[in-house]
Design an enzyme around this catalytic site. Structure first.
Site, PDB file in Angstrom:
ATOM      1  N   ARG A  90       2.078  53.241  29.625  1.00 58.99           N
ATOM      2  CA  ARG A  90       2.262  53.802  30.969  1.00 58.99           C
ATOM      3  C   ARG A  90       1.522  52.921  31.988  1.00 58.99           C
ATOM      4  O   ARG A  90       0.481  52.351  31.679  1.00 58.99           O
ATOM      5  CB  ARG A  90       1.687  55.222  30.978  1.00 58.99           C
ATOM      6  CG  ARG A  90       1.890  56.012  32.274  1.00 58.99           C
ATOM      7  CD  ARG A  90       3.310  56.372  32.527  1.00 58.99           C
ATOM      8  NE  ARG A  90       3.440  57.453  33.506  1.00 58.99           N
ATOM      9  CZ  ARG A  90       4.580  57.718  34.142  1.00 58.99           C
ATOM     10  NH1 ARG A  90       5.671  56.999  33.910  1.00 58.99           N
ATOM     11  NH2 ARG A  90       4.654  58.724  34.985  1.00 58.99           N
ATOM     12  N   THR A 353      15.134  55.937  34.553  1.00 58.56           N
ATOM     13  CA  THR A 353      14.515  55.900  33.222  1.00 58.56           C
ATOM     14  C   THR A 353      15.566  55.630  32.131  1.00 58.56           C
ATOM     15  O   THR A 353      16.765  55.642  32.399  1.00 58.56           O
ATOM     16  CB  THR A 353      13.723  57.205  32.974  1.00 58.56           C
ATOM     17  OG1 THR A 353      12.875  57.433  34.094  1.00 58.56           O
ATOM     18  CG2 THR A 353      12.868  57.166  31.753  1.00 58.56           C
ATOM     19  N   ASP A 395       4.832  59.236  40.759  1.00 53.34           N
ATOM     20  CA  ASP A 395       4.660  60.272  39.732  1.00 53.34           C
ATOM     21  C   ASP A 395       3.280  60.931  39.818  1.00 53.34           C
ATOM     22  O   ASP A 395       3.023  61.940  39.172  1.00 53.34           O
ATOM     23  CB  ASP A 395       4.878  59.694  38.325  1.00 53.34           C
ATOM     24  CG  ASP A 395       6.358  59.668  37.944  1.00 53.34           C
ATOM     25  OD1 ASP A 395       7.177  60.252  38.674  1.00 53.34           O
ATOM     26  OD2 ASP A 395       6.700  59.062  36.911  1.00 53.34           O
ATOM     27  N   SER A 424       3.573  61.972  33.338  1.00 54.07           N
ATOM     28  CA  SER A 424       4.984  61.672  33.078  1.00 54.07           C
ATOM     29  C   SER A 424       5.652  62.860  32.402  1.00 54.07           C
ATOM     30  O   SER A 424       4.989  63.723  31.833  1.00 54.07           O
ATOM     31  CB  SER A 424       5.059  60.451  32.154  1.00 54.07           C
ATOM     32  OG  SER A 424       6.379  60.226  31.744  1.00 54.07           O
ATOM     33  N   SER A 425       6.985  62.880  32.462  1.00 52.76           N
ATOM     34  CA  SER A 425       7.740  63.875  31.689  1.00 52.76           C
ATOM     35  C   SER A 425       8.450  63.218  30.503  1.00 52.76           C
ATOM     36  O   SER A 425       9.139  63.907  29.746  1.00 52.76           O
ATOM     37  CB  SER A 425       8.791  64.551  32.567  1.00 52.76           C
ATOM     38  OG  SER A 425       8.170  65.265  33.596  1.00 52.76           O
ATOM     39  N   GLY A 444      15.606  61.588  32.793  1.00 53.23           N
ATOM     40  CA  GLY A 444      15.998  62.777  33.567  1.00 53.23           C
ATOM     41  C   GLY A 444      14.848  63.489  34.256  1.00 53.23           C
ATOM     42  O   GLY A 444      14.933  64.693  34.500  1.00 53.23           O
ATOM     43  N   GLY A 445      13.744  62.771  34.546  1.00 57.01           N
ATOM     44  CA  GLY A 445      12.634  63.367  35.288  1.00 57.01           C
ATOM     45  C   GLY A 445      12.097  64.594  34.581  1.00 57.01           C
ATOM     46  O   GLY A 445      12.028  64.637  33.355  1.00 57.01           O
TER      47      GLY A 445
HETATM   48  N1  GLY Z   1       9.167  58.331  35.902  1.00 55.94           N
HETATM   49  C1  GLY Z   1       9.587  59.439  35.178  1.00 55.94           C
HETATM   50  C2  GLY Z   1       8.534  60.062  34.352  1.00 55.94           C
HETATM   51  O1  GLY Z   1       7.646  59.358  33.909  1.00 55.94           O
HETATM   52  O2  GLY Z   1       8.546  61.247  34.126  1.00 55.94           O
END
Ligand code: GLY
Length: 552
Positions: A90, A353, A395, A424-425, A444-445
């Site tokens: 990340r 993503t 984020d 993050s998701s 997909g966020g």
């Molecule tokens: N950028 C999307 C996430 O990390 O959730």
């Protein structure tokens, strides 16, 4: 601290003899990326080489969703060590971002100041050098070729370029991703010669070049010139971290999912922990859907309020069994509990993503979700390196109490701080049953987590029809806004009416997600995989004796 709950089921998957996969299999969002991974298998690479080549290639051929200017999570199963590990690649906040003051006046989405220190190249180098069979040169070759000679514009590319056209405005971005400032025609070529040079340096010198060498020097010079925040010491101090994934038992299956700074593992564990004693399979469709929605709502509320980089903030014990039981008691079967009756912060959603799933004949597995966030990231290309930079700073809760691009209004736990990782998701996940293993994930966020949840429940139900599970219309609740978002066809007319009678507000939205998943049947050694019909991805297999054969 997080304490994982244990289910009453004692699950001993090692007690069963396993048949190794009969084939290597790859499922990804782009045909060139799947091909690059299959070609690596042909050269004697393992799943980790294939993942490295795929991550590099898809970053070139699908720049809308990932790239070496971004980051991500690689969930690995290393068969010979019987070990599960998550590579946390990340991004980290640059020092100059301080506590996010800059985002009071400048965008955290568009432009070089929205970029955090990329982590992907550190993750890929680690994958190759620690776990791969092949060298960096071979694992990077396909990405270099595509950057040099180009990839063809697809419908997906056109759609995202149309959306982000107005911010792809610096010379470098415009010259690469648009043609004469217009969205390029389908089938026309996108070439990235400067990126090819950067990838060539990576092939020779590894991540060292990116964080301390020529690429670092060029990137910092571009950042200084163009108003970005990343400096040499930010690059030098970037750290790739091997983390223990989140592991929990749920009704006879073990779920292994991404750990913080991904909110995925904990939110999945909390949602299913709330429903631990419910026999979902025995309920009517409306009761099952209602319960899932209510549990999602409670878990997402905690996600937004309490989760952040665990190296910086203390995370409360959200998975405490007593607490989960209490949450379950809050759920009424007759009516929905309005989100406004809880005290917490709202959430949102996202698109961009990418995800891929890989298995090899030794049983090594990779589930990787990678991101540059929000369609072409910051839309800023560093001219001297050709790297499209992420806008992952968005984020973070860049301004506490104010929504980000996706409407996310998150808590202090996810506030900006130097060298911190943003929440993050992304939720690459393995689910282990007695005789079957599932490798899954999607972009997909914030909807990523509920998509993985629904697909995982389908897998647990039995069979091997991966395509049916991942293409089923989806529904989602994320606490706020207090609506059940759903794709067309997710509910029959009757179920819609029954849900509305319980007080649910249903909001149809256009299709979302792009899931790529694999099942390994450990009794027979067969592997089954599929790529989401919502995207342009391809799933393919390779065995030494036969040629590669696309299955979608
Ligand atoms: N950028 C999307 C996430 O990390 O959730």
């Amino acid at each position: 601290m997080i304490r994982l709950f244990l289910c009453c089921f004692l699950f001993i998957h090692t007690a069963f003899a396993e048949t190794l996969p009969q084939q290597n299999m790859v499922a990804s969002a782009h045909p060139l990326a799947t091909k690059a991974a299959i070609d690596i298998f042909k050269q004697g690479g393992n799943a980790f080489d294939a993942a490295a080549a795929l991550a590099l290639t898809i970053g070139v051929a699908e720049p809308t969703g990932s790239g070496i200017g971004g980051g991500g999570f690689f969930l690995l199963y290393i068969a010979k060590e019987n070990k599960y590990i998550m590579l946390d690649a990340r991004e980290m906040s640059p020092t100059l971002a301080r506590h996010g003051e800059i985002y009071q006046t400048k965008s955290s989405i568009d432009g070089p100041q929205s970029a955090a220190v990329p982590g992907l190249i550190a993750g890929i180098d680690h994958l190759i050098t620690k776990y791969g069979n092949l060298d960096r040169k071979r694992d990077t070759e396909a990405a270099i070729n595509i950057a040099k000679h180009g990839f063809k514009v697809s419908q997906h590319y056109q759609r995202v370029a149309q959306w982000r056209k107005d911010v792809l405005k610096t010379n470098a971005s415009k010259n690469i991703f648009l043609h004469q400032s217009k969205v390029p025609d389908i089938g026309s070529l996108i070439q990235q010669p400067e990126l090819a040079n950067t990838l060539e340096r990576f092939a020779k010198f590894g991540a060292d070049d990116f964080y301390r060498g020529e690429t670092a020097k060029r990137l910092v010079a571009d950042m200084k010139k163009d108003g970005g925040l990343i400096r040499a010491d930010d690059l030098e101090t970037y750290q790739l971290i091997e983390r223990e994934p989140v592991r929990f038992q749920y009704q006879g299956f073990e779920w292994i999912a991404a750990a913080l700074p991904s909110s995925g593992g904990i939110t999945l564990a909390e949602t299913l922990g709330i429903l631990k004693d419910d026999k979902l399979g025995k309920l009517s469709e409306v009761e099952r859907t209602h319960l899932l929605i209510e549990a999602m709502k409670l878990a997402y509320k905690d996600r937004n309020q309490h989760l952040g980089d665990s190296d910086f903030v203390t995370i409360p014990d959200l998975l405490n069994e007593k607490r989960l039981k209490k949450l379950r008691h809050q759920i009424s079967m007759n009516k929905t509990t309005p989100s406004s009756s809880f005290v917490a912060d709202p959430s949102g959603n996202g698109v961009d993503t990418t995800h891929f799933s890989i298995i090899d004949k030794e049983g090594n597995m990779v589930a990787a979700t990678l991101s540059i966030n929000y369609g072409f990231g910051s839309a800023y290309v560093s001219p001297s390196t050709g790297i499209l930079m992420n806008d992952e700073m968005d984020d973070f809760a860049t301004q506490i109490g104010k929504p980000n691009a996706y409407g996310l209004v998150q808590g202090k736990a996810n506030a900006v701080a130097p060298h911190k990782r943003m929440l993050s998701s992304m939720s690459p996940t393995f689910i282990l049953g007695k005789n079957r293993t599932f490798i899954v994930g999607t972009p997909g966020g914030s909807r990523i987590i509920s998509m993985v949840l629904l697909a995982g429940l389908e897998f647990m139900h039995g069979g091997n029809d991966v395509s049916a599970w991942i293409n089923k219309p989806r529904f989602h609740h994320q606490y706020l806004p207090d609506v059940v978002q759903h794709e067309q066809g997710a509910f029959s007319l009757q179920v819609s009416k029954q849900l509305q009678a319980k007080g649910h507000q249903l909001k149809p939205i256009r299709n979302y997600g792009n899931m790529h998943a694999i099942v390994w049947d450990k009794k027979t050694g067969q592997v089954f995989g599929a790529s989401d019909k919502r995207g342009e991805g391809v799933t393919a297999t390779f065995t030494v004796k036969t040629q590669s054969s696309p299955v979608k």
